[in-house]
Design an enzyme around this catalytic site. Structure first.
Site: not given
Ligand SMILES: Cc1cc2nc3c(=O)[nH]c(=O)nc-3n(C[C@H](O)[C@H](O)[C@H](O)COP(=O)(O)O)c2cc1C
Length: 370
Positions: A42-44, A96, A126, A227-228
């Site tokens: 999920p990404m806002a 979510q 968050c 994460g990562d």
């Molecule tokens: C732009 C952006 C928006 C995000 N929005 C949410 C969200 O709405 N809900 C959530 O649980 N995590 C959110 N995250 C966190 C990601 O789901 C994830 O846990 C975090 O980026 C680590 O993963 P990554 O290293 O693959 O980026 C967001 C991350 C980014 C970068």
């Protein structure tokens, strides 16, 4: 005692840590079968339907909406309700929710179930002030009793599985997720996703997946590691060392669905410029359909950099796209820069039903508040 499939897999991994893990192996969240071990995060401001449907095409077994405000649902905010639109070809899908009141969260979860989501996911991670100051998101890592009451109330309210996404804790070095995780499972959570950074860290430093391994050892539901994870090698290492059921990918998938295929299959084929342009044009069309031209124009700007970077197109080209005043012009400019994209786009559109055909309208009663 007979070992569950989950326990069997854990034992097998313990004895054969070097074995390749097949990410195309299905797994379960309660009754929901997830066809691959890759979850699109999920990404806002990112996880619109176009993003999720593309993610499914490239190998994500489960996709998730961005976090949706339960207060927005309660007040029937039109934009919030828009986040609840589900396309028929994106299942399994998690929607979510974030919020801090058990009753409001339970009502919102009923709505999530009514619109056809397969899973309701709850955000306890968050770190953004606007969210934590209302007692929601990562704040709940410091308020475990309330966190459990929220999950208990949602589990009571719906028949679909309830999952939770957590950070490790609020402060650096916190281990709050390890205390809270088992309690959330006792309250009925069917799966936990851990992003092992503190809220204070935001996105700095690295995700400490030794915590993910600890969480796996403490609960008997599937754990997803977030994460990562940006490559096949990293996904294999995280799965092998943590015992997590699946990996979640967020930033690595921005403008880069090809990374998802690489992570699932180890297929590191670099997309041609034409493929990149074709996917971006399709994405632009779908985003406009979903959000309307005005909102989509702003929303898409960050995607131009994400798609066209990584040495795929010259820097000036991205700047040029950002100056254009309509998405039609963006599309024309992209297709002019990579004419071979037209044919690929036609194939893509023939294979993928347009969003308009697959999007299920929200039940009228939802708009009416009944
Ligand atoms: C732009 C952006 C928006 C995000 N929005 C949410 C969200 O709405 N809900 C959530 O649980 N995590 C959110 N995250 C966190 C990601 O789901 C994830 O846990 C975090 O980026 C680590 O993963 P990554 O290293 O693959 O980026 C967001 C991350 C980014 C970068």
């Amino acid at each position: 005692m007979v070992a569950t499939p989950f326990e069997e897999r854990q034992t097998a991994r313990q004895y054969h840590p070097e074995a390749v893990i097949d990410l195309r192996e299905p797994w379960q969240i309660g009754p929901v079968e997830v066809p691959t071990r890759l979850v699109l995060a999920p990404m806002a401001g990112v996880s619109v339907q176009a993003f999720r449907r593309q993610g499914r095409r490239y190998g994500a077994g489960l996709v998730c909406s961005e976090m949706v405000s339960c207060a927005g649902i309660e007040h029937r905010n039109e934009r919030t309700l828009g986040y609840l639109r589900v396309a028929s070809d994106e299942h399994p899908l998690a929607i979510q929710l974030f919020g801090s009141e058990p009753r409001t969260m339970a009502d919102a979860a009923r709505m999530v179930e009514a619109v056809g989501a397969d899973i309701v996911d709850v955000n306890f991670g968050c770190p953004v002030k606007k969210v934590t100051k209302t007692g929601a998101g990562a704040h709940l890592l410091d308020d475990p009793d309330r966190a459990c009451r929220i999950i208990g109330a949602i589990v009571e309210a719906v028949d679909i599985p309830v999952t939770v996404k957590l950070r490790r804790g609020v402060e650096n070095g916190s281990r709050a997720a390890l205390e809270l995780g088992p309690r959330l499972v006792e309250s009925g959570a069917a799966s936990l996703t851990l992003h092992p950074r503190s809220a204070r860290q935001m996105y700095t430093g690295t995700a400490d997946h030794s915590l993910t391994a600890e969480l796996v050892s403490l609960v008997d539901v599937p754990v997803v590691a977030s994460g990562d994870v940006t490559s096949y090698t990293r996904a294999q290492a995280v799965l092998a060392t943590t015992g997590a059921e699946a990996v979640m990918v967020a930033r690595g998938a921005q403008g880069n669905p090809w990374a998802l295929r690489e992570i699932v299959d180890g297929d590191g084929v670099v997309p041609s410029r034409e493929e990149v342009a074709a996917e971006l044009v399709l994405f632009v069309r779908e985003a406009v359909r979903e959000l309307g031209e005005r909102r989509a124009s702003g929303f898409l700007k960050k995607f131009y950099g994400w798609y066209l970077g990584r040495g795929r197109f010259p820097k000036e080209f991205k700047q040029e796209l950002l100056q254009l005043s309509s998405t039609d012009e963006v599309e024309r400019r992209l297709l002019a820069a990579a004419p071979g994209a037209i044919e690929i786009l036609e194939l893509l559109e023939a294979e993928t039903p347009s969003g308009a055909e697959v999007t299920l309208e929200l039940p009228i009663s939802i708009y009416g508040g009944g």
